[in-house]
Structure formats: structure tokens, C-alpha cells
Design an enzyme around this catalytic site. Structure first.
Site, PDB file in Angstrom:
ATOM      1  CE  LYS A  94       8.332   9.385  -6.018  1.00  0.00           C
ATOM      2  NZ  LYS A  94       8.027   8.579  -4.784  1.00  0.00           N
ATOM      3  CD  GLU A 116       7.621  16.844 -11.679  1.00  0.00           C
ATOM      4  OE1 GLU A 116       8.071  17.213 -12.736  1.00  0.00           O
ATOM      5  OE2 GLU A 116       7.246  15.637 -11.284  1.00  0.00           O
ATOM      6  CB  SER A 382       6.287   1.824  -2.346  1.00  0.00           C
ATOM      7  OG  SER A 382       5.700   2.834  -1.255  1.00  0.00           O
TER       8      SER A 382
HETATM    9  C1  LIG Z   1       6.529   8.729  -4.274  1.00  0.00           C
HETATM   10  C2  LIG Z   1       6.332   7.407  -3.452  1.00  0.00           C
HETATM   11  C3  LIG Z   1       5.019   6.893  -3.674  1.00  0.00           C
HETATM   12  C4  LIG Z   1       4.086   7.451  -4.405  1.00  0.00           C
HETATM   13  O1  LIG Z   1       4.143   7.442  -5.707  1.00  0.00           O
HETATM   14  P1  LIG Z   1       3.617   6.313  -6.767  1.00  0.00           P
HETATM   15  O2  LIG Z   1       3.866   7.096  -8.140  1.00  0.00           O
HETATM   16  O3  LIG Z   1       2.004   6.533  -6.481  1.00  0.00           O
HETATM   17  O4  LIG Z   1       3.954   5.212  -6.518  1.00  0.00           O
HETATM   18  C5  LIG Z   1       4.836   5.674  -2.735  1.00  0.00           C
HETATM   19  N1  LIG Z   1       5.941   5.033  -2.009  1.00  0.00           N
HETATM   20  C6  LIG Z   1       6.991   6.031  -1.979  1.00  0.00           C
HETATM   21  C7  LIG Z   1       7.842   5.282  -0.957  1.00  0.00           C
HETATM   22  C8  LIG Z   1       7.403   6.987  -2.622  1.00  0.00           C
HETATM   23  O5  LIG Z   1       8.450   7.565  -2.592  1.00  0.00           O
END
Ligand SMILES: *Cc1c(COP(=O)(O)O)cnc(C)c1O
Length: 400
Positions: A94, A116, A382
Site C-alpha cells: 500500500k 478512509e 502483498s
Molecule cells: C489491503 C491489502 C490487500 C488488499 O488490497 P488490494 O487492493 O486488493 O491489493 C492485500 N494484502 C495486504 C497485505 C493488504 O494490506
């Protein structure tokens, strides 16, 4: 595959096939169009690109590595590679779009960012970028989420953000988005709305995708350098869809690479038990854009649920809906239990504790490994799982 005419529609600004668009009032439309114009200019501005690249490298430790997960590969009978977005500053992907959006806000003369947050992950990333770039930061968050995610609320406060409690309706993410949007409508002359994924009205999906595409761009180069080949398949979890679209962008033109997006099946297939918008959603409009949307029988927006709070949004980025329609990406589901299993499996075989969101992608990789012996699988990791540790130990304790 789509007909020529249908592909034509996708070329209309802000639309991906029939999805996306700008379902908002005229005043904001003019503002959004102006933001988009300035964004397009900055995209080809050398000093903007240099500043962004410098922040990504020195502030967020990019490029993040592609890591060959040797132990997991041995067990699974495949070659499993992880794109380590968990190693970013603040622990997830993010920060990529947060730095981009905050830099955009600064360059177009805004003093404040408004956002948000649900579990607080996007809030922390934006508050971090705002602190770094000297912007004020208002974060809207449902009162229920504030109580659940106190460590992230405290992080935002330390970073200097105003955390504004939203106390109506379910007091969670959907109400927080509504409240942030209302505030933005009052303050758009001096503030920029910095959305947390590839969702919302045009141009936000396009802007966030642009800042996240660094994941796929790096991954493709790194993978070729490591193995001399492209992966056989690429996997990422899909909440709003930002880490996945960023990853997929690197491989979308490589027809031989299979691409899988993984949605949360939560507790089951019934509406209300999951957050698998691409699998169970129907065409609808939410928060100013058209997408596949989880809806009740009476067409009201359904509650979304997943053990991973970053995945429980009832809608999904418009481009994913389009990629599903044209068949370029296959969307699959993983339930809570499978995600928890993968959370422990990666922790114990590789020494990497993944976020519960990312665990969905890992779980799907392990699932298809059985039928893909010897193949090369690249997974977008992610984020890291530090934020999930207490919850998992309390609700899903496991000895060995
Ligand atoms: C917020 C988040 C996601 C989901 O968000 P996407 O916009 O679909 O990428 C996935 N993995 C983590 C670690 C997150 O914090």
C-alpha cells in the site's frame, strides 16, 4: 473473447469494458478530470518521476526482491517464487500508491490528503506518506474498526494524522468511505482524496494502478534475470485489486503466462459469508463506479466478509471485471481455513509470516502445485503478517 465493438467501449476514458466510469456530481467530475489531466502531465515529467523513484528506493526499500522459496518448493513439487512486497516500509504494497498519491497531491498544490481506512493498513500508509511530504492528513474510520485495530490507530496518531471516528450504520469501512467522500466534497479545493485501492470513480483506478504497476515491472525483470524464463503462472490476492493489478500488469501481454486472481471465500458460498465479488457479484454501482458487486436479492449492497480484513470489500476494481470478461485472468477462491493453513505453512517452512490477505495467494499456489509439477509459480506476497499474529493465535492456535 469480446467483439470488436465491446473492445471499443473499453477504450473510452475511464471505462474497462462496461465497468468503471464516473458516477458522481458535475462539480466533482470537473475536479476529477482536472486531477487526471495533471496526473497525465506529471507521468511524463522527469522531476516527478525522479522524486517518486527516489522515494520508492530510499524510503520504501525498492526494488523488493523476488525470493525463491526453496523449502516450500521442495514440499510442493514446484518452483515457488515470492515477490516480497512485505519488505516495503510499513509492511505492505500500500505504500507504493500512497507515496504516489501524496506526491501527486503535493505537486498539484493540495495541502491535505483525505482517506478512509478499514483495518487501518491504508490509513497507516497514507499517514506515513503525508508525514514525509508535509501534508495534513484526515483519516475516516468506522468506530467498530477503531476499536478492533487500535495499534494502527495509534500509529496514525503518532504519524500526525487526524483519525476521525464514523459513528453511523455498521460503523465500518463502507460508512468510512461515505464519510471521507462527503468531507472531500466540502474540501476538494485544498485536499486530495487518496483512495486505498484500484476502485472508485475514474481516474482513481487508473492512478492507483499506475503507482502499483512497479510490482509487475520489477517482478518480470527480476524473474527473467533469475531463471532466464518467464513464470508459468502468476498469482495474487484480490481485495479491491491493487497489488494484483500491479503484478498482472507485468505479464498481461505474455500470453503464455497464466494469471490467477484469488478472492476470499470466507466461510462459504452464500452472500454475506464471503467477499468474492468477481465470483458471486452482479453488475452494480458502488462508491461512484460500476463493477461486479456483492448484492442481496433486493439489489442492496451485501455485507462482505473475510478472515483477512483487507479483502472484505463488496466491490472490486473495474479492470479486474473486464479481465475476467475477456478471459485473460482467471479468478479463483480460497476460504478462511485454507488461508490460515497457508499462513502457518509459509511461516514454518520459510520463516516468513505472511499477511492473512497474502496467505490467500499462497494457499492457491500450493493448491495448484499438485497439478503443475515442476512448473514455475510466482506469487505476490502483498504484506507481512505482524498485524495478524494476535488474532490468529487467539482464534486459530496451532501447536505443530
Ligand atoms: C489491503 C491489502 C490487500 C488488499 O488490497 P488490494 O487492493 O486488493 O491489493 C492485500 N494484502 C495486504 C497485505 C493488504 O494490506
Amino acid at each position: 473473447m469480446k467483439t470488436y465493438m465491446e473492445n471499443k467501449i473499453s477504450e473510452q476514458e475511464g471505462y474497462f469494458g462496461i465497468y468503471g466510469g464516473q458516477f458522481i456530481g458535475d462539480e466533482l467530475k470537473a475536479e476529477f478530470d482536472s486531477i487526471y489531466e495533471q496526473f497525465l502531465k506529471l507521468k511524463s515529467d522527469e522531476s516527478f518521476q525522479k522524486e517518486l523513484a527516489d522515494l520508492l528506493e530510499h524510503f520504501s526499500c525498492r526494488p523488493t526482491p523476488v525470493y525463491f522459496a526453496k523449502n516450500l518448493s521442495k514440499k510442493a513439487g514446484c518452483e515457488i517464487y515470492l515477490k516480497r512486497e512485505d519488505l516495503n516500509h510499513t509492511g505492505a504494497h500500500k505504500i507504493n500508491h500512497s507515496l504516489g498519491e501524496a506526491l501527486l497531491a503535493k505537486r498539484i498544490g493540495k495541502k491535505k490528503v483525505i482517506a478512509e481506512t478499514g483495518a487501518g493498513q491504508h490509513g497507516v500508509a497514507i499517514a506515513t506518506a503525508a508525514a514525509l511530504l508535509g501534508l495534513e492528513c484526515d483519516i475516516y474510520m468506522g468506530e467498530v474498526d477503531i476499536k478492533k485495530a487500535m495499534p494502527n490507530v495509534n500509529r496514525m496518531k503518532i504519524l500526525g494524522a487526524n483519525v476521525i471516528s464514523v459513528r453511523h450504520g455498521q460503523m465500518t469501512l463502507k460508512e468510512a468511505v461515505d464519510a471521507a467522500f462527503e468531507a472531500y466534497q466540502r474540501e476538494y479545493k485544498t485536499a486530495l482524496y487518496t483512495i486505498g485501492s484500484v476502485v472508485g470513480p475514474h481516474p482513481f483506478p487508473t492512478i492507483v494502478e499506475y503507482f502499483q504497476s512497479v510490482i509487475g515491472k520489477e517482478s518480470r525483470e527480476q524473474f527473467l534475470e533469475m531463471t532466464g524464463q518467464l513464470p508459468d503462472c502468476v498469482i495474487a490476492c484480490v481485495g479491491g485489486g491493487s497489488n494484483s493489478i500491479g503484478m498482472f500488469d507485468g505479464f498481461i501481454d505474455d500470453k503464455e503466462v497464466k494469471i490467477y486472481g484469488v478472492e476470499p471465500l470466507g466461510k462459504g458460498e452464500k452472500i454475506g459469508e464471503n467477499a468474492a465479488s468477481l465470483t458471486y457479484g452482479r453488475e452494480g454501482i458502488l462508491h461512484g463506479f460500476k463493477c461486479l458487486l456483492l448484492q442481496n436479492e433486493d439489489n442492496t449492497v451485501a455485507d462482505a466478509y473475510s478472515v483477512a480484513s483487507g479483502l472484505d470489500y463488496p466491490g472490486v476494481g473495474p479492470k479486474h471485471c473486464y479481465l475476467k470478461d475477456i478471459g485473460r485472468v482467471e479468478y479463483k477462491t480460497i476460504n478462511d481455513k485454507e488461508a490460515i493453513d497457508a499462513f502457518y505453512e509459509l511461516s514454518r517452512t520459510e520463516g516468513i509470516i505472511p499477511a492473512l490477505e497474502s496467505s490467500h495467494a499462497v494457499a492457491y499456489g500450493l493448491k495448484i502445485a499438485k497439478d503443475n509439477k515442476g512448473k514455475k509459480i510466482l506469487i505476490s506476497l502483498s504484506g507481512r503478517g505482524d498485524k495478524d499474529i494476535e488474532f490468529v493465535l487467539e482464534n486459530y492456535p496451532r501447536k505443530f
